[in-house]
Design a protein around this motif. Structure first.
Motif, short mmCIF file in Angstrom:
data_model
loop_
_atom_site.label_atom_id
_atom_site.label_comp_id
_atom_site.label_asym_id
_atom_site.label_seq_id
_atom_site.Cartn_x
_atom_site.Cartn_y
_atom_site.Cartn_z
N LEU A 74 0.82 -1.21 0.00
CA LEU A 74 0.00 0.00 0.00
C LEU A 74 0.86 1.27 0.00
CD1 LEU A 74 -2.77 1.29 0.00
CD2 LEU A 74 -2.82 1.07 2.49
N PRO A 75 1.90 1.36 0.86
CA PRO A 75 2.73 2.57 0.84
C PRO A 75 3.31 2.85 -0.54
CG PRO A 75 3.25 1.25 2.77
CD PRO A 75 2.31 0.44 1.94
N GLY A 76 3.65 1.79 -1.26
CA GLY A 76 4.18 1.94 -2.63
C GLY A 76 3.19 2.67 -3.52
N LEU A 77 1.94 2.27 -3.45
CA LEU A 77 0.90 2.91 -4.26
C LEU A 77 0.68 4.36 -3.82
CD1 LEU A 77 -1.49 2.75 -6.34
CD2 LEU A 77 -2.93 2.08 -4.44
N LEU A 78 0.58 4.56 -2.50
CA LEU A 78 0.30 5.90 -1.98
C LEU A 78 1.39 6.90 -2.36
CD1 LEU A 78 -1.09 5.01 1.58
CD2 LEU A 78 -2.39 5.61 -0.47
N GLU A 79 2.61 6.41 -2.45
CA GLU A 79 3.74 7.27 -2.78
C GLU A 79 3.63 7.79 -4.21
OE1 GLU A 79 8.48 6.64 -3.10
OE2 GLU A 79 7.40 5.34 -1.67
N GLN A 80 3.09 6.96 -5.09
CA GLN A 80 3.01 7.31 -6.52
C GLN A 80 1.76 8.11 -6.89
OE1 GLN A 80 5.34 6.16 -9.06
NE2 GLN A 80 6.56 5.80 -7.21
N ALA A 81 0.72 8.02 -6.03
CA ALA A 81 -0.59 8.57 -6.40
C ALA A 81 -0.82 9.97 -5.85
CB ALA A 81 -1.69 7.64 -5.90
N ASP A 82 -1.59 10.78 -6.61
CA ASP A 82 -2.08 12.07 -6.09
C ASP A 82 -3.37 11.83 -5.32
OD1 ASP A 82 -0.16 13.51 -7.57
OD2 ASP A 82 -1.47 13.52 -9.34
N ALA A 83 -4.09 10.78 -5.70
CA ALA A 83 -5.40 10.51 -5.11
C ALA A 83 -5.66 9.01 -5.18
CB ALA A 83 -6.49 11.26 -5.87
N VAL A 84 -6.53 8.54 -4.28
CA VAL A 84 -6.91 7.13 -4.32
C VAL A 84 -8.42 6.97 -4.18
CG1 VAL A 84 -4.76 6.11 -3.46
CG2 VAL A 84 -6.50 6.88 -1.83
N CYS A 85 -8.92 5.88 -4.77
CA CYS A 85 -10.30 5.46 -4.54
C CYS A 85 -10.23 4.33 -3.52
CB CYS A 85 -10.92 4.87 -5.80
SG CYS A 85 -11.28 6.07 -7.06
N ILE A 86 -11.02 4.46 -2.46
CA ILE A 86 -11.06 3.39 -1.45
C ILE A 86 -12.33 2.58 -1.69
CG2 ILE A 86 -11.18 2.89 1.02
CD1 ILE A 86 -9.55 5.45 1.49
N VAL A 87 -12.14 1.37 -2.21
CA VAL A 87 -13.28 0.53 -2.59
C VAL A 87 -13.18 -0.81 -1.87
CG1 VAL A 87 -14.75 -0.07 -4.57
CG2 VAL A 87 -12.90 1.58 -4.88
N THR A 88 -13.09 -0.71 -0.53
CA THR A 88 -12.93 -1.89 0.31
C THR A 88 -14.19 -2.03 1.16
OG1 THR A 88 -12.08 -0.55 2.12
CG2 THR A 88 -10.47 -1.36 0.51
#
Length: 333
Positions: free
Chosen positions: A63-77
């Motif tokens: 998850l940290p890997g993704l968060l580092e690259q993204a400006d925004a995320v969709c949380i679909v959990t």
């Protein structure tokens, strides 16, 4: 640094959770011009890999890997993880699109909103029915409800039963009603029953608003057929919304204030003699859009242009506040 000052042209978006709905998020996000889908993350690595391949995005193993690259995320959990993941994403400097309901509990939503405000980040909540063509079709009309009645009935689907029908289905109508009513809720009466699962399967709620307007909401997930209908009654007009079939009918008296009929069809008269008034029916023009695509598109524009999102975190909190009171009243043994 340079990067901060560059005008953002597209939003670098990551998706957390690619189950049934997250998969749809990924597919649509990949096709929206203002979004660059940079990757997906899911605790099920195989599924993550598979969805990433079909969308031409990267499968992140952390998850940290993704968060580092993204400006925004969709949380679909599942809802119970929204708060934790939202906090982590905000910490990493991401804007948030969170599926509905915003969190499991209101105190979590308040915490998240406070965090986002301090970090200067946008939160949009996935109350998708706001983007339903049937609802969007009434945008140009003056809606001032005195009474709203809604029925959201769905056939049994084991996928939704980890949460109460209030958080699963009725939350849509709570959000729509709150967006239409101009006054605050003054009273909430609710009853609900369990039929086949561990939580409520069917519920009926009456909301009363300052200024005397009332909304009566029914939600069920053990019906023989699907129905998503809302009827709005106001001075000199009656508006019928069918969210399932994306159909909107407006019936109004010929001089109803704030209602502009387009190609009206006279359907009869009310009253007799000089007191008779024509009843007109019209169907406002409707654009057949994909609601999920539209909400992701608008989320990206809200972040890029730094404008308020169409369904804010505050809206998500308001709907959840009402839902929480309903749940506390229903409290099943």
């Amino acid at each position: 640094d340079m990067e901060e000052n560059e005008i953002m042209e597209h939003l670098k978006l990551g998706i957390i959770g690619v189950g049934h709905l997250g998969r749809v998020h990924a597919r649509l996000a990949a096709s929206i011009p203002t979004i660059q889908l940079i990757g997906v993350y899911d605790i099920d690595h195989d599924r993550c890999q598979e969805v990433a391949l079909t969308c031409g995005a990267r499968a992140f193993t952390s998850l940290p890997g993704l968060l580092e690259q993204a400006d925004a995320v969709c949380i679909v959990t599942p809802t119970e993880h929204h708060f934790q993941l939202g906090q982590e994403a905000l910490q990493a400097g991401c804007h948030l699109f969170i599926e509905k309901p915003i969190t499991s509990r209101t105190y979590q939503a308040r915490e998240l909103l406070k965090h986002a405000e301090m970090a200067g980040k946008t939160i949009q909540v996935g109350h998708i029915e706001r983007f339903n063509p049937a609802f969007r079709a009434i945008k140009g009309q003056t809606i001032a409800p005195l009474f709203i009645e809604s029925h959201r009935l769905s056939t049994f689907n084991p996928r939704g039963t980890d949460v109460s029908v209030i958080l699963d289905l009725m939350i849509h109508d709570i959000d729509i009603v709150l967006s239409l009513m101009e006054h605050r809720v003054t009273s909430i009466q609710a009853c609900g029953v369990r039929v086949v699962s561990e939580t409520e399967d069917i519920a009926n709620v009456r909301l009363e608003f300052e200024g005397k307007a009332v909304a009566n909401l029914t939600a069920s997930r053990i019906s023989a057929k699907d129905m998503r209908k809302m009827r709005i009654f106001q001075n000199n007009a009656y508006i019928s919304l069918d969210f399932l079939n994306k159909k909107t009918d407006i019936f109004s008296l010929e001089d109803a204030p704030g209602i502009t009929p387009l190609n009206p069809i006279p359907v009869g008269d009310i009253g007799t003699g000089d007191r008779a008034r024509k009843v007109l029916m019209h169907q406002p023009p409707f654009e057949d859009i994909n609601s999920l695509e539209a909400e992701l598109q608008e989320f990206s524009l809200a972040v890029i242009n730094n404008t308020p999102p169409p369904v804010s975190g505050q809206d998500g909190l308001k709907a959840l506040e009402v839902a929480e009171v309903i749940l506390s009243q229903i409290k099943l043994p």
